[in-house]
Design a protein around this motif. Structure first.
Motif, short mmCIF file in Angstrom:
data_model
loop_
_atom_site.label_atom_id
_atom_site.label_comp_id
_atom_site.label_asym_id
_atom_site.label_seq_id
_atom_site.Cartn_x
_atom_site.Cartn_y
_atom_site.Cartn_z
N VAL A 108 0.86 -1.19 0.00
CA VAL A 108 0.00 0.00 0.00
C VAL A 108 0.89 1.23 0.00
O VAL A 108 1.83 1.33 0.79
CB VAL A 108 -0.92 0.02 1.25
CG1 VAL A 108 -1.72 1.32 1.30
CG2 VAL A 108 -1.86 -1.18 1.24
N VAL A 120 -2.58 0.70 -4.34
CA VAL A 120 -2.46 -0.64 -3.73
C VAL A 120 -1.95 -1.57 -4.81
O VAL A 120 -2.55 -1.67 -5.89
CB VAL A 120 -3.81 -1.15 -3.18
CG1 VAL A 120 -3.61 -2.47 -2.44
CG2 VAL A 120 -4.45 -0.13 -2.24
N LEU A 173 -6.10 -4.58 -0.37
CA LEU A 173 -7.09 -3.76 -1.07
C LEU A 173 -8.40 -3.72 -0.28
O LEU A 173 -9.00 -2.65 -0.11
CB LEU A 173 -7.34 -4.31 -2.48
CG LEU A 173 -8.32 -3.54 -3.35
CD1 LEU A 173 -7.90 -2.09 -3.51
CD2 LEU A 173 -8.47 -4.20 -4.72
N SER A 217 -7.97 -1.48 2.60
CA SER A 217 -7.93 -0.08 2.14
C SER A 217 -9.35 0.45 1.92
O SER A 217 -9.67 1.59 2.28
CB SER A 217 -7.13 0.03 0.84
OG SER A 217 -5.81 -0.40 1.05
#
Length: 339
Positions: A298, A309, A322, A325
């Motif tokens: 990241v 990402v 991901l 995130s």
């Protein structure tokens, strides 16, 4: 070349050339047109494709000179779109774009309107064939626009319902063949059609995605963008692309293994500006790291926000990062709403 192969054609020859400005009559210069004509005759080709936009007059002049059917870049893209469209809305959008592009080329006669024309009883008083074609074309375009508007209104109602439920809306955007559908499937297990081909996705598909610690969110897959996407296509696909305009977050999928990835990012951002989606927050999904030996990870911007990402949608590497995130963004948005 690659695009034509994806459209199902066989390339018998390629001609390249540089010129300061296009010839107003034939786009390419006389010598180059003669060279193309000789290659067509030698290779027994039945179609010539220019990787540029041609005016109707240029197309006609080239056909007369080369003695072979000539189409431009837009016609080829539309042909691939027609092959890929599967939903009723996708087919309507493709037909609308085709009709609007071909409306300037009516001199050829509209063979695909034969079924609708039916000859006797279809022509108005004193109408020539060309005028009849124009009238029928105008009627068809109006009908398609009305249908697409109705579908757009229905989608607006669904979108408002989702917004009332405070569900985070994420839209996947990216250059064609960047791996959006593969990533969409990996995240949602939706089974959306994916393939190593241009415009494998033409229809927007939305699925619910549940992430621990953040709850439900809606993620949508969209049509891929391409360099010099004609305005007629952007307009026709506005109904599909508007999902990006109304998203809370754009997940911009990039083919990190492509040598042209920077140009492709710029092209996607250009189309996003055209559809007024450039103000929507973006996170880049740096896809296909399995082809570049990059490590999952990241990357954050100057204010600590997630900017990129690194993932592989095919192998699953980095997908946990991901998801986390997206969850981080969802939590931040929920906190901002409560303040």
């Amino acid at each position: 070349h690659a695009v034509y192969l994806r459209a199902g054609g066989v390339v018998v020859a390629e001609v390249f050339g540089k010129r300061q400005s296009p010839d107003p009559k034939t786009y390419a210069g006389k010598g180059k047109v003669d060279e193309i004509g000789a290659m067509v005759a030698a290779g027994d080709a039945d179609l010539v494709i220019f990787n540029h936009e041609l005016s109707p007059a240029q197309e006609r002049n080239l056909e007369r000179a080369i003695k072979c059917r000539v189409i431009d870049r837009t016609s080829l893209i539309l042909d691939i779109f027609a092959l890929r469209a599967s939903s009723a809305e996708g087919k309507l959008q493709v037909e609308l774009a085709q009709l609007e592009h071909l409306s300037t080329r009516l001199v050829r006669g509209w063979t695909h309107l034969e079924r609708q024309r039916g000859g006797i009883g279809m022509r108005g008083p004193g109408e020539k064939q060309l005028e009849t074609d124009r009238r029928l074309l105008g009627n068809r375009v109006k009908l398609l626009k009305d249908r697409l508007q109705k579908l757009s209104r229905q989608r607006g109602v669904q979108r408002k319902a989702r917004m009332r439920g405070d569900v985070l809306n994420i839209s996947l955007v990216g250059y064609t063949n960047a791996g959006k559908s593969t990533l969409f499937n990996s995240l949602t297990h939706a089974g959306v059609y994916e393939a190593d081909q241009l415009f494998a996705t033409l229809d927007t598909t939305s699925r619910k995605l549940w992430i621990e610690g953040a709850g439900n969110m809606v993620i949508s897959d969209t049509v891929g963008f391409i360099r010099a996407l004609p305005h007629s296509l952007v307009d026709a696909f506005h109904a599909t692309l508007e999902v990006a305009t109304h998203a809370d977050l754009l997940l911009h999928v990039v083919d990190s293994a492509s040598h042209a990835r920077d140009e492709q990012i710029d092209e996607v951002n250009k189309v996003l500006r055209e559809i007024d989606a450039d103000k929507v927050r973006q996170v880049i999904a740096w896809n296909k790291i399995d082809l570049t030996d990059a490590q999952p990870g990241v990357e954050r911007g100057e204010y600590g926000n997630i900017a990129r990402v690194r993932v592989s949608a095919r192998t699953g590497e980095g997908l946990d990062l991901l998801r986390e995130s997206l969850a981080e963004y969802a939590r931040a948005k929920a906190e901002a709403r409560q303040k």
